[in-house]
Design a protein around this motif. Structure first.
Motif, PDB file in Angstrom:
ATOM      1  N   PHE A  30       0.784  -1.235   0.000  1.00  0.00           N
ATOM      2  CA  PHE A  30       0.000   0.000   0.000  1.00  0.00           C
ATOM      3  C   PHE A  30       0.823   1.297   0.000  1.00  0.00           C
ATOM      4  N   PRO A  31       1.924   1.385   0.748  1.00  0.00           N
ATOM      5  CA  PRO A  31       2.709   2.633   0.703  1.00  0.00           C
ATOM      6  C   PRO A  31       3.143   3.019  -0.708  1.00  0.00           C
ATOM      7  N   PHE A  32       3.469   2.043  -1.530  1.00  0.00           N
ATOM      8  CA  PHE A  32       3.851   2.333  -2.915  1.00  0.00           C
ATOM      9  C   PHE A  32       2.663   2.863  -3.719  1.00  0.00           C
ATOM     10  N   ASP A  33       1.461   2.420  -3.366  1.00  0.00           N
ATOM     11  CA  ASP A  33       0.264   2.902  -4.048  1.00  0.00           C
ATOM     12  C   ASP A  33       0.020   4.370  -3.729  1.00  0.00           C
ATOM     13  N   THR A  34       0.235   4.748  -2.478  1.00  0.00           N
ATOM     14  CA  THR A  34       0.061   6.143  -2.082  1.00  0.00           C
ATOM     15  C   THR A  34       1.065   7.045  -2.802  1.00  0.00           C
ATOM     16  N   ILE A  35       2.326   6.620  -2.833  1.00  0.00           N
ATOM     17  CA  ILE A  35       3.366   7.397  -3.528  1.00  0.00           C
ATOM     18  C   ILE A  35       3.044   7.522  -5.006  1.00  0.00           C
ATOM     19  N   ARG A  36       2.644   6.405  -5.624  1.00  0.00           N
ATOM     20  CA  ARG A  36       2.299   6.415  -7.049  1.00  0.00           C
ATOM     21  C   ARG A  36       1.158   7.377  -7.342  1.00  0.00           C
ATOM     22  N   THR A  37       0.123   7.356  -6.506  1.00  0.00           N
ATOM     23  CA  THR A  37      -1.036   8.218  -6.714  1.00  0.00           C
ATOM     24  C   THR A  37      -0.654   9.686  -6.636  1.00  0.00           C
ATOM     25  N   ARG A  38       0.185  10.025  -5.694  1.00  0.00           N
ATOM     26  CA  ARG A  38       0.592  11.423  -5.548  1.00  0.00           C
ATOM     27  C   ARG A  38       1.490  11.875  -6.695  1.00  0.00           C
ATOM     28  N   LEU A  39       2.368  11.005  -7.156  1.00  0.00           N
ATOM     29  CA  LEU A  39       3.223  11.359  -8.283  1.00  0.00           C
ATOM     30  C   LEU A  39       2.412  11.538  -9.558  1.00  0.00           C
ATOM     31  N   VAL A  40       1.396  10.710  -9.741  1.00  0.00           N
ATOM     32  CA  VAL A  40       0.549  10.816 -10.922  1.00  0.00           C
ATOM     33  C   VAL A  40      -0.344  12.041 -10.856  1.00  0.00           C
ATOM     34  N   ALA A  41      -0.827  12.374  -9.653  1.00  0.00           N
ATOM     35  CA  ALA A  41      -1.792  13.458  -9.497  1.00  0.00           C
ATOM     36  C   ALA A  41      -1.188  14.832  -9.736  1.00  0.00           C
ATOM     37  N   GLN A  42       0.107  15.011  -9.468  1.00  0.00           N
ATOM     38  CA  GLN A  42       0.706  16.324  -9.647  1.00  0.00           C
ATOM     39  C   GLN A  42       0.927  16.625 -11.130  1.00  0.00           C
ATOM     40  N   SER A  43       0.789  17.875 -11.479  1.00  0.00           N
ATOM     41  CA  SER A  43       0.974  18.291 -12.863  1.00  0.00           C
ATOM     42  C   SER A  43       2.373  18.877 -13.048  1.00  0.00           C
ATOM     43  N   ASN A  44       2.771  19.041 -14.313  1.00  0.00           N
ATOM     44  CA  ASN A  44       4.091  19.612 -14.602  1.00  0.00           C
ATOM     45  C   ASN A  44       4.204  21.066 -14.179  1.00  0.00           C
ATOM     46  N   ASN A  45       3.063  21.729 -14.033  1.00  0.00           N
ATOM     47  CA  ASN A  45       3.061  23.139 -13.636  1.00  0.00           C
ATOM     48  C   ASN A  45       3.260  23.321 -12.138  1.00  0.00           C
ATOM     49  N   HIS A  46       3.117  22.250 -11.391  1.00  0.00           N
ATOM     50  CA  HIS A  46       3.268  22.366  -9.935  1.00  0.00           C
ATOM     51  C   HIS A  46       3.891  21.078  -9.403  1.00  0.00           C
ATOM     52  N   ILE A  47       5.208  20.964  -9.546  1.00  0.00           N
ATOM     53  CA  ILE A  47       5.925  19.771  -9.098  1.00  0.00           C
ATOM     54  C   ILE A  47       6.182  19.857  -7.602  1.00  0.00           C
ATOM     55  N   VAL A  48       5.656  18.906  -6.869  1.00  0.00           N
ATOM     56  CA  VAL A  48       5.864  18.841  -5.421  1.00  0.00           C
ATOM     57  C   VAL A  48       6.896  17.771  -5.085  1.00  0.00           C
ATOM     58  N   TYR A  49       6.775  16.622  -5.729  1.00  0.00           N
ATOM     59  CA  TYR A  49       7.680  15.508  -5.466  1.00  0.00           C
ATOM     60  C   TYR A  49       8.558  15.248  -6.681  1.00  0.00           C
ATOM     61  N   LYS A  50       9.861  15.096  -6.458  1.00  0.00           N
ATOM     62  CA  LYS A  50      10.815  14.884  -7.543  1.00  0.00           C
ATOM     63  C   LYS A  50      11.067  13.401  -7.829  1.00  0.00           C
ATOM     64  N   GLY A  51      10.558  12.535  -6.964  1.00  0.00           N
ATOM     65  CA  GLY A  51      10.748  11.110  -7.159  1.00  0.00           C
ATOM     66  C   GLY A  51      10.313  10.340  -5.926  1.00  0.00           C
ATOM     67  N   ILE A  52      10.584   9.049  -5.928  1.00  0.00           N
ATOM     68  CA  ILE A  52      10.133   8.191  -4.829  1.00  0.00           C
ATOM     69  C   ILE A  52      10.778   8.584  -3.504  1.00  0.00           C
ATOM     70  N   CYS A  53      12.103   8.691  -3.490  1.00  0.00           N
ATOM     71  CA  CYS A  53      12.804   9.021  -2.243  1.00  0.00           C
ATOM     72  C   CYS A  53      12.403  10.398  -1.733  1.00  0.00           C
ATOM     73  N   HIS A  54      12.286  11.349  -2.644  1.00  0.00           N
ATOM     74  CA  HIS A  54      11.907  12.705  -2.245  1.00  0.00           C
ATOM     75  C   HIS A  54      10.490  12.726  -1.695  1.00  0.00           C
ATOM     76  N   SER A  55       9.587  11.989  -2.323  1.00  0.00           N
ATOM     77  CA  SER A  55       8.206  11.967  -1.840  1.00  0.00           C
ATOM     78  C   SER A  55       8.121  11.317  -0.459  1.00  0.00           C
ATOM     79  N   CYS A  56       8.910  10.263  -0.255  1.00  0.00           N
ATOM     80  CA  CYS A  56       8.926   9.606   1.053  1.00  0.00           C
ATOM     81  C   CYS A  56       9.397  10.554   2.148  1.00  0.00           C
ATOM     82  N   SER A  57      10.497  11.262   1.879  1.00  0.00           N
ATOM     83  CA  SER A  57      11.038  12.182   2.883  1.00  0.00           C
ATOM     84  C   SER A  57      10.078  13.336   3.154  1.00  0.00           C
ATOM     85  N   CYS A  58       9.435  13.843   2.104  1.00  0.00           N
ATOM     86  CA  CYS A  58       8.480  14.949   2.272  1.00  0.00           C
ATOM     87  C   CYS A  58       7.273  14.523   3.096  1.00  0.00           C
ATOM     88  N   ILE A  59       6.763  13.339   2.821  1.00  0.00           N
ATOM     89  CA  ILE A  59       5.600  12.845   3.552  1.00  0.00           C
ATOM     90  C   ILE A  59       5.927  12.653   5.019  1.00  0.00           C
TER      91      ILE A  59
END
Length: 288
Positions: A134-163
């Motif tokens: 499940f944690p990978f599903d949450t990361i995947r959903t957030r990476l997919v949901a963000q648009s190119n105009n508003h990048i919040v997460y730069k990748g898996i490791c970055h998204s994990c640390s931010c969360i």
């Protein structure tokens, strides 16, 4: 004798796990674009109609708009995390399912309830696989949901640390309960419907083994029926997974879900069956 039997059983369990991982990998790569579009529809606040405020209004229009605004790579956004999710999920799902079915075979009375038994084993396998991945599903959903105009997460490791830094480790499991409420019956229905349709196909064509065409047709029908039944839970899960992440979507549907489910389930079971055949041939070749 007992040691040899145990070794053979372990080899079969390993083959189930490997075949499940291969199935998850291939299916994810092929169906990722549909998953991206499906998530965009599900996360869109505006109505999915021909209204001027709606960003995505139809399946073809959504594909075209994403391609135009974000490029072809957008359809595989979050693909690495999605592949980790699929490989782990497929491996644990098919492994646990077959282990449970072997246990059920020790109780002859359960053989009279073939499809019910497959539903229970599939549902249990779905519970185990979902919790693990499940944690990978949450990361995947957030990476997919963000648009190119508003990048919040730069990748898996970055998204994990931010969360972890801005929210908490609990955020990885946002939406787990509705997901389990969805996946448990969904996986159970998939395996039960798949078994039913493959049996019907074999009776109609007087076959004894599950062939490629049988897997594709039966898997597609099983996926379509199972997804239609549990779709409301999938929608609520995606909404819960982006809590605290609304800014990442500034600047979403049943039909994409059904189409994706039909293709995914068909490929999932077909690749799994074909992988088992290939692994069996490889094992026999090595043993000679």
């Amino acid at each position: 004798m007992g040691t040899s039997s145990k070794s053979n059983s372990d080899n079969l369990d390993l083959e189930y796990a490997v075949a499940g991982a291969i199935s998850g990998f291939v299916t994810r790569f092929a169906c990722q674009p549909l998953d991206v579009v499906k998530i965009r529809f599900q996360l869109q606040v505006e109505p999915i109609t021909n209204h001027h405020v709606s960003k995505y209004r139809s399946l073809l229009q959504a594909f075209y708009l994403i391609f135009k605004e974000e490029g072809i790579s957008a359809f595989w956004k979050g693909h690495v995390s999605a592949q980790l999710l699929s490989v782990i999920y497929g491996m644990s799902q098919f492994y646990s399912y077959n282990v449970l079915m072997h246990e059920f075979h020790n109780y002859p009375l359960l053989n009279e309830w073939k499809y019910s038994t497959k539903f229970v084993a599939g549902a249990s396998a779905g519970f185990i696989a979902t919790t693990v991945s499940f944690p990978f599903d949450t990361i995947r959903t957030r990476l997919v949901a963000q648009s190119n105009n508003h990048i919040v997460y730069k990748g898996i490791c970055h998204s994990c640390s931010c969360i972890i830094r801005h929210e908490s480790s609990k955020a990885f499991f946002y939406g787990l309960l509705p997901t389990l409420l969805q996946i448990v019956p969904h996986t159970g229905l998939q395996f039960a419907f798949y078994a039913f349709f493959t049996d019907m196909y074999k009776k109609c064509y007087n076959e004894t083994n599950i062939k490629f065409s049988n897997s594709m047709i039966s898997g597609s029908a099983a996926g379509l029926l199972a997804k239609t039944i549990i779709y409301p839970f999938d929608l609520s899960r995606k909404r819960l997974q982006i809590q605290g992440f609304q800014n990442g979507r500034k600047s979403f549907g049943l039909i994409p879900s059904q189409l994706k489910a039909s293709m995914t389930t068909a490929l999932h079971f077909t690749i799994y069956e074909q992988s088992l055949i290939a692994l069996k041939v490889l094992r026999l070749y090595i043993s000679q």
